[in-house]
Design a protein around this motif. Sequence first.
Motif, PDB file in Angstrom:
ATOM      1  N   PRO A 166       1.766 -48.304   6.156  1.00  0.00           N
ATOM      2  CA  PRO A 166       1.075 -47.885   7.393  1.00  0.00           C
ATOM      3  C   PRO A 166       1.956 -47.061   8.329  1.00  0.00           C
ATOM      4  CG  PRO A 166       0.503 -50.142   6.868  1.00  0.00           C
ATOM      5  CD  PRO A 166       1.579 -49.744   5.891  1.00  0.00           C
ATOM      6  N   PHE A 167       3.242 -47.422   8.465  1.00  0.00           N
ATOM      7  CA  PHE A 167       4.099 -46.675   9.387  1.00  0.00           C
ATOM      8  C   PHE A 167       4.348 -45.249   8.913  1.00  0.00           C
ATOM      9  CE2 PHE A 167       6.380 -50.451  11.652  1.00  0.00           C
ATOM     10  CZ  PHE A 167       5.139 -50.922  12.072  1.00  0.00           C
ATOM     11  N   ASP A 168       4.177 -44.996   7.602  1.00  0.00           N
ATOM     12  CA  ASP A 168       4.276 -43.616   7.098  1.00  0.00           C
ATOM     13  C   ASP A 168       3.208 -42.744   7.734  1.00  0.00           C
ATOM     14  OD1 ASP A 168       6.221 -44.679   5.432  1.00  0.00           O
ATOM     15  OD2 ASP A 168       4.914 -44.753   3.678  1.00  0.00           O
ATOM     16  N   MET A 169       2.046 -43.351   8.004  1.00  0.00           N
ATOM     17  CA  MET A 169       0.938 -42.615   8.608  1.00  0.00           C
ATOM     18  C   MET A 169       1.187 -42.348  10.085  1.00  0.00           C
ATOM     19  SD  MET A 169      -0.528 -42.280   5.888  1.00  0.00           S
ATOM     20  CE  MET A 169      -0.537 -43.055   4.290  1.00  0.00           C
ATOM     21  N   LEU A 170       1.814 -43.313  10.765  1.00  0.00           N
ATOM     22  CA  LEU A 170       2.171 -43.087  12.169  1.00  0.00           C
ATOM     23  C   LEU A 170       3.195 -41.963  12.278  1.00  0.00           C
ATOM     24  CD1 LEU A 170       2.425 -46.773  13.478  1.00  0.00           C
ATOM     25  CD2 LEU A 170       0.482 -45.192  13.597  1.00  0.00           C
ATOM     26  N   ASN A 174       9.269 -32.903   7.256  1.00  0.00           N
ATOM     27  CA  ASN A 174       9.250 -34.099   6.406  1.00  0.00           C
ATOM     28  C   ASN A 174      10.346 -34.064   5.350  1.00  0.00           C
ATOM     29  OD1 ASN A 174       7.079 -35.038   7.828  1.00  0.00           O
ATOM     30  ND2 ASN A 174       5.678 -35.109   6.101  1.00  0.00           N
ATOM     31  N   GLN A 175      10.583 -32.880   4.787  1.00  0.00           N
ATOM     32  CA  GLN A 175      11.651 -32.769   3.788  1.00  0.00           C
ATOM     33  C   GLN A 175      13.008 -33.092   4.408  1.00  0.00           C
ATOM     34  OE1 GLN A 175      11.140 -32.300   0.431  1.00  0.00           O
ATOM     35  NE2 GLN A 175       9.044 -32.597   1.153  1.00  0.00           N
ATOM     36  N   ALA A 208       3.428 -39.497  10.188  1.00  0.00           N
ATOM     37  CA  ALA A 208       2.694 -38.261   9.904  1.00  0.00           C
ATOM     38  C   ALA A 208       1.954 -37.756  11.140  1.00  0.00           C
ATOM     39  CB  ALA A 208       1.709 -38.490   8.758  1.00  0.00           C
ATOM     40  N   ILE A 209       1.334 -38.672  11.886  1.00  0.00           N
ATOM     41  CA  ILE A 209       0.635 -38.277  13.114  1.00  0.00           C
ATOM     42  C   ILE A 209       1.609 -37.643  14.095  1.00  0.00           C
ATOM     43  CG2 ILE A 209      -0.506 -39.169  15.182  1.00  0.00           C
ATOM     44  CD1 ILE A 209      -1.926 -41.188  13.444  1.00  0.00           C
ATOM     45  N   ALA A 210       2.772 -38.270  14.264  1.00  0.00           N
ATOM     46  CA  ALA A 210       3.758 -37.756  15.223  1.00  0.00           C
ATOM     47  C   ALA A 210       4.255 -36.370  14.827  1.00  0.00           C
ATOM     48  CB  ALA A 210       4.927 -38.739  15.332  1.00  0.00           C
ATOM     49  N   VAL A 211       4.643 -36.218  13.557  1.00  0.00           N
ATOM     50  CA  VAL A 211       5.139 -34.917  13.097  1.00  0.00           C
ATOM     51  C   VAL A 211       4.043 -33.865  13.199  1.00  0.00           C
ATOM     52  CG1 VAL A 211       5.986 -33.618  11.094  1.00  0.00           C
ATOM     53  CG2 VAL A 211       6.897 -35.901  11.581  1.00  0.00           C
ATOM     54  N   SER A 266       8.966 -42.192   1.307  1.00  0.00           N
ATOM     55  CA  SER A 266       7.567 -42.348   1.725  1.00  0.00           C
ATOM     56  C   SER A 266       7.317 -41.889   3.147  1.00  0.00           C
ATOM     57  CB  SER A 266       7.156 -43.822   1.610  1.00  0.00           C
ATOM     58  OG  SER A 266       7.740 -44.598   2.643  1.00  0.00           O
ATOM     59  N   PHE A 267       8.357 -41.808   3.978  1.00  0.00           N
ATOM     60  CA  PHE A 267       8.181 -41.566   5.407  1.00  0.00           C
ATOM     61  C   PHE A 267       8.656 -40.179   5.797  1.00  0.00           C
ATOM     62  CE2 PHE A 267       9.496 -41.550   9.803  1.00  0.00           C
ATOM     63  CZ  PHE A 267       8.490 -42.243  10.446  1.00  0.00           C
ATOM     64  N   PRO A 268       7.828 -39.438   6.533  1.00  0.00           N
ATOM     65  CA  PRO A 268       6.397 -39.648   6.798  1.00  0.00           C
ATOM     66  C   PRO A 268       5.570 -39.179   5.600  1.00  0.00           C
ATOM     67  CG  PRO A 268       7.444 -38.234   8.477  1.00  0.00           C
ATOM     68  CD  PRO A 268       8.350 -38.306   7.288  1.00  0.00           C
ATOM     69  N   SER A 269       4.297 -39.461   5.615  1.00  0.00           N
ATOM     70  CA  SER A 269       3.422 -39.027   4.526  1.00  0.00           C
ATOM     71  C   SER A 269       3.242 -37.513   4.552  1.00  0.00           C
ATOM     72  CB  SER A 269       2.054 -39.702   4.664  1.00  0.00           C
ATOM     73  OG  SER A 269       1.100 -39.081   3.824  1.00  0.00           O
ATOM     74  N   ASP A 270       3.663 -36.832   3.476  1.00  0.00           N
ATOM     75  CA  ASP A 270       3.442 -35.382   3.383  1.00  0.00           C
ATOM     76  C   ASP A 270       1.952 -35.058   3.390  1.00  0.00           C
ATOM     77  OD1 ASP A 270       6.147 -34.803   3.238  1.00  0.00           O
ATOM     78  OD2 ASP A 270       6.189 -34.775   1.054  1.00  0.00           O
TER      79      ASP A 270
END
Length: 198
Positions: A147-151, A70-71, A153-156, A99-103
């Motif tokens: 919302p796309f930040d959460m998608l 994420n960093q 996060a799921i992928a990472v 914001s992307f992705p959510s840490d």
Amino acid sequence: MESLNHTFFLWLNAPEHPSALALTLATFFAEQLIWAVPLLIGIGWLRGGEPTRKTMLVASASGLLGLLINQIIGLAWLHPRPFMIGLGHTLIPHVADSSFPSDHLTLWWAVAFSLALQRGPRIAGVTLALLGVPIAWARIYLGVHFPFDMLGAIAVAAICAWLTLREAHWYLLPSYQLSTGIHRRLFSGLIALGWVRE
């Protein structure tokens, strides 16, 4: 895509004057529940045997790798948070970073998916994964994520859980030996009392 992201955000974001109950629940999910992750890993390590401890190390590696990725993503692409572009209502303070992705959710889901993929703690992993849904809602509701930040996060998180389990043979044994040595030094007194496993 960005307009769709904004539309979904505005659907889920809090109204200008949310109810006290909704605000309390959202704040708990968004800011407090994350402490369940280190608590679970800590209890698993202190009270578990070798298989449980190795499971916790793999889960920890998954979470740490997720935060590292994420960093790197944040450095390569700065995606503003909703309050940075004046969108919606923000009800908790947050640093004005990417914001992307959510840490928050990457760490949560990376640990959850890792536990779900391993033999012993699958139920705990699935439970944590499901609890990630209200956490994701709360972060959007309170105005600090899209919302796309959460998608993202799921992928990472899914990639990290799979990768750290697949490549565990490279790092698990040396990290287990190092962690066990530190554990014995730090908790020698409690081990002698039988409160903590050796």
